[in-house]
Design a protein around this motif. Structure first.
Motif, PDB file in Angstrom:
ATOM      1  N   LYS A 261     -11.145  73.603  45.486  1.00 52.15           N
ATOM      2  CA  LYS A 261     -12.316  74.454  45.262  1.00 52.15           C
ATOM      3  C   LYS A 261     -11.969  75.612  44.341  1.00 52.15           C
ATOM      4  O   LYS A 261     -12.812  76.061  43.549  1.00 52.15           O
ATOM      5  CB  LYS A 261     -12.832  74.964  46.611  1.00 52.15           C
ATOM      6  N   TYR A 262     -10.742  76.110  44.420  1.00 48.20           N
ATOM      7  CA  TYR A 262     -10.317  77.228  43.571  1.00 48.20           C
ATOM      8  C   TYR A 262     -10.142  76.792  42.122  1.00 48.20           C
ATOM      9  O   TYR A 262     -10.429  77.556  41.195  1.00 48.20           O
ATOM     10  CB  TYR A 262      -9.006  77.808  44.099  1.00 48.20           C
ATOM     11  N   SER A 263      -9.628  75.594  41.910  1.00 44.62           N
ATOM     12  CA  SER A 263      -9.384  75.078  40.566  1.00 44.62           C
ATOM     13  C   SER A 263      -9.898  73.650  40.495  1.00 44.62           C
ATOM     14  O   SER A 263      -9.184  72.700  40.829  1.00 44.62           O
ATOM     15  CB  SER A 263      -7.890  75.136  40.231  1.00 44.62           C
ATOM     16  N   THR A 264     -11.110  73.504  40.060  1.00 41.39           N
ATOM     17  CA  THR A 264     -11.752  72.189  40.116  1.00 41.39           C
ATOM     18  C   THR A 264     -11.171  71.194  39.119  1.00 41.39           C
ATOM     19  O   THR A 264     -11.416  69.996  39.243  1.00 41.39           O
ATOM     20  CB  THR A 264     -13.267  72.330  39.878  1.00 41.39           C
ATOM     21  N   PRO A 337     -15.230  85.587  50.230  1.00 40.26           N
ATOM     22  CA  PRO A 337     -15.919  84.696  49.284  1.00 40.26           C
ATOM     23  C   PRO A 337     -14.975  83.797  48.490  1.00 40.26           C
ATOM     24  O   PRO A 337     -15.375  82.711  48.062  1.00 40.26           O
ATOM     25  CB  PRO A 337     -16.662  85.679  48.368  1.00 40.26           C
ATOM     26  N   ASP A 338     -13.748  84.249  48.283  1.00 38.62           N
ATOM     27  CA  ASP A 338     -12.799  83.427  47.531  1.00 38.62           C
ATOM     28  C   ASP A 338     -11.803  82.710  48.443  1.00 38.62           C
ATOM     29  O   ASP A 338     -10.740  82.283  47.994  1.00 38.62           O
ATOM     30  CB  ASP A 338     -12.060  84.265  46.494  1.00 38.62           C
ATOM     31  N   ASP A 339     -12.143  82.565  49.720  1.00 40.88           N
ATOM     32  CA  ASP A 339     -11.398  81.693  50.646  1.00 40.88           C
ATOM     33  C   ASP A 339      -9.933  82.083  50.816  1.00 40.88           C
ATOM     34  O   ASP A 339      -9.043  81.228  50.824  1.00 40.88           O
ATOM     35  CB  ASP A 339     -11.460  80.231  50.174  1.00 40.88           C
TER      36      ASP A 339
END
Length: 745
Positions: A261-264, A337-339
């Motif tokens: 999710k952070y780097s698709t 929000p950024d997990d």
């Protein structure tokens, strides 16, 4: 690393227990060649010859690489073949010049008479202007920890600096000290230890502290008179931690294995952790190595297995990703929000890999390159060097026009020894090129794993799709592509038939001979029973403590060494022997094979590094839980010979009264002339991480987790280094000789 807070009955970190279920050879399972001293030692051992070697080292963790990389000019035309250069001028043999330090259980750092050990850099020390001194009671603001020293100081390198703020390998009074912070001792970081309610971390600020305390420090250090200090407000100072953004490069970059999710697109991730040993590059950058990363991730198999393929489950099992999470980081709610917390949950939650962190575990377990001279630069995870429990990355020969080589251990019981050989040949014009030079040499090359034969020879097996059983039809794991091979390097090594070893840790190259040394810290009877001993892992015995507790297996460990054929690190073959068997001096002859005495007996060798100021001087560090009834962990100085300086030997192992003979190859006994205890650390510590100034007149040594076994915060086992009633702190000490001479000689 021996993390007593996460250990089994023998004091071994749970992450080190091992996850190798294969029937790969433990030497006796190989088709043995004739065991012949003449065959092993009659072949001869090449010397460094045309290559000048940069020695490396580095815990339990930790490889602290040196920073002096002599470069040879290319052979003059016409080439090839290149003419053989004249042999180097003979130098007077080195001689240890200090009285051995006695074993000790005191809560101090003890060095020989004529030496001074001073504390330089401690857990929590500020590295930016305006950050207050560390209170050391758990009340320091969590938001300041990204500008403080991390915990569990480990592998370390000194980069000298000249007046132009450029790298100077000979720098003797100013430099950048770059070090790993492997893990944490949670009890000492918060007012009363971690706050956990029902298996959930309920105080987010505590977790934020812990995020920052892992990773790497870069600090400027200076010598004024005879005193070394670090410069708190240096523009070079930097912390790299679990929240630092990093890029991927090499075969696995931008592939499905690394998409989150952070780097698709799988091009980057956040953070590095469990940084144990280390390494260096000849262009002047630092390599930090991710060791026991698997235990930090949350994956409950009962919940997640139904969403996973057979291949994914095989990978999870082989890497040990199956727990509630080492520090329970994934349990904090609500998430950001950024997990920041949810990214440690590697279970399938969303519809696709770009909706969650099901591949989060794949983003760790790599060698990470950091440019200490460019604080704004983004670190890179070099996937071509494979993903496993990296203990270090020791640079081998640095020769213009030849490939570069790094040797690596995988620190867990029954794991393997690896090397990476660059495709590009070294060009000295790349010195100072930073991360861009790394792109050239570390993203394309050949990854190998070692198989040790019973006759004292060995073979490097290439880990590449389509060779050495690494195929889509391999019955235990169907390899799909090059990215799959490096991401699942342990499974590829299984397929190739690599040799299981007794916890391979730090690697180091002797600059005088070219021999490569690997510490095999220890193992137990469950991991290697008496029926699975072998020529290179030959001992099975009971090391009883003074209290009578049995410690079966190889609890004291040993150091294996090998010489690549023709002194060529790109060669596929090598010769080996066992340089040193750790043991109590009072042990039987079949256990104390190196004939250690009270001045040099030791247990669990771990950190290891060759001096570059005094080529041939080896420093050994211990990470021990087996001999701590007699002494705290220690640092020893050694002057080793070379592969083949001893001979073949038959020893007798005993289990439950039943003897069993075992062949092995034993290096020449070092004696006190060749091995001597130099330092003993404080209570409940590990000695790990070592570096020296460019002139060899300052030795930097890390003391990790003193007092780690403490269960009551009101009664720490250790109060080092601050004394009194203080909480203990991991710290770097700098050792100097009172007369200003070379350390140890």
């Amino acid at each position: 690393m021996t993390a007593n807070t996460r250990s089994d009955e023998s004091g071994i970190d749970l992450d080190d227990i091992g996850t190798n279920p294969t029937a790969n050879p433990s030497f006796t399972d190989l088709i043995a060649s004739r065991l012949s001293r003449r065959h092993l030692f009659g072949l001869g051992v090449g010397t460094a010859g045309t290559a000048l070697l940069q020695a490396c080292g580095g815990g339990g963790g930790g490889g602290g690489g040196g920073t002096s990389f002599p470069i040879l000019p290319p052979a003059p035309a016409p080439a090839p073949p290149a003419p053989t250069p004249a042999p180097p001028a003979q130098q007077a043999p080195l001689k240890l010049n200090f009285n051995a330090v006695a074993k000790s259980l005191d809560d101090v750092v003890t060095v020989p008479a004529g030496y001074t050990a001073s504390v330089l850099y401690r857990l929590g020390d500020p590295i930016a202007a305006g950050v207050p001194a560390y209170a050391n009671d758990g009340t320091d603001a969590p938001s300041t920890y990204d500008r403080r020293a991390g915990d569990h100081h480990d592998g370390m390198t000194f980069f000298g600096i000249n007046a132009s703020n450029k790298w100077d390998p000979a720098g003797a009074s100013r430099g950048l000290l770059v070090m790993n912070h492997e893990a944490i001792t949670p009890l000492f970081l918060h007012p009363a230890g971690q706050t956990v309610v029902g298996g959930v971390r309920t105080v987010a600020d505590e977790v934020l502290r812990e995020f920052y305390l892992h990773g790497v420090s870069v600090i400027e250090v200076n010598k004024v008179g005879n005193t070394w200090t670090y410069k708190q407000d240096s523009s070079f100072n930097r912390r790299v931690h679990t929240l630092t953004e990093m890029a991927f490069s090499g075969p696995a970059a931008k592939t499905d294995y690394l998409k989150t999710k952070y780097s698709t697109d799988g091009s980057k991730t956040r953070g590095t952790l469990n940084n144990c040993a280390n390494g260096t590059t000849p262009w002047g950058t630092y390599l930090t190595c991710e060791e026991n990363w698997a235990g930090y991730f949350r994956r409950i198999a009962a919940n997640d297995d139904k969403n996973r393929s057979t291949k994914e489950k095989a990978s999870f099992s082989r890497y040990g990703v199956a727990s509630t999470g080492r520090e329970l980081w994934a349990t904090v709610t609500p998430d950001t929000p950024d997990d920041l917390y949810g990214r440690w949950n590697t279970e399938v939650i969303g519809a696709t890999a770009t909706d969650d962190y099901r591949n989060g575990h794949n983003t760790y377990g790599w060698v990470v390159e950091i440019d200490p001279f460019t604080p704004s630069s983004m670190p890179k995870k070099r996937t071509a060097l494979g993903r496993f429990g990296h203990e270090g990355a020791c640079l081998g020969p640095v020769v213009v026009g030849k490939p570069l080589v790094w040797y690596m251990g995988d620190d867990s019981r029954n794991e393997y020894i690896y090397k990476f050989v660059s495709t590009k040949n070294w060009d000295a014009a790349d010195i100072g090129g930073g991360i861009a030079s790394g792109d050239k040499y570390m993203d394309d090359g050949r990854l190998y794993v070692a198989r040790f034969n019973e006759d004292g020879t060995g073979v490097w097996l290439e880990l590449k799709l389509g060779v050495n059983n690494i195929t889509s039809s391999y019955d235990k794991y169907a390899f799909a592509d090059a990215a799959d091979v490096v991401t699942n390097a342990r499974l590829a090594a299984d397929a190739a038939g690599a040799t299981k070893m007794d916890r391979p840790e730090w690697t180091a190259v002797n600059p005088k001979t070219g021999d490569v040394y690997v510490t095999l810290t220890n193992t137990n009877a469950a991991s290697r029973p008496i029926t699975k001993t072998s020529a290179s892992n030959p001992r099975y015995y009971d090391d009883k403590t003074t209290g009578g507790k049995s410690q079966l297996g190889n609890p004291n460990g040993h150091i294996v060494r090998f010489a690549d054929d023709n002194a060529d690190p790109t060669a596929r073959g090598f010769k080996w022997d066992v340089y040193l068997f750790a043991a109590r001096s009072t042990a039987s002859a079949d256990v104390n094979l190196s004939q250690l005495t009270a001045d040099n007996d030791m247990s669990s060798p771990d950190g290891m590094w060759f001096s570059h100021a005094a080529p041939g001087l080896l420093w050994l560090q211990t990470d021990d839980g087996a001999y701590t009834d007699v002494t705290n962990c220690m640092l020893l100085a050694a002057l080793p010979g070379k592969v083949g300086d001893g001979g073949a030997k038959v020893i007798t192992n005993v289990d439950a009264g039943t003897p069993r003979t075992q062949n092995t190859f034993v290096g020449k006994a070092p004696g006190t002339e060749g091995l001597r205890r130099f330092l003993v650390g404080p209570k409940d510590c590990e000695l790990t991480g070592i570096a020296e100034s460019g002139d060899g007149r300052a030795l930097f040594v890390n003391i990790q987790h003193p007092g780690e076994g403490t269960s009551d915060i009101k009664a720490p086992i250790s109060h080092w280094p601050d004394g009194g009633t203080s909480r203990p702190r991991s710290a770097t000490v700098v050792i100097t000789r009172n007369d200003g001479g070379l350390i140890g000689l």
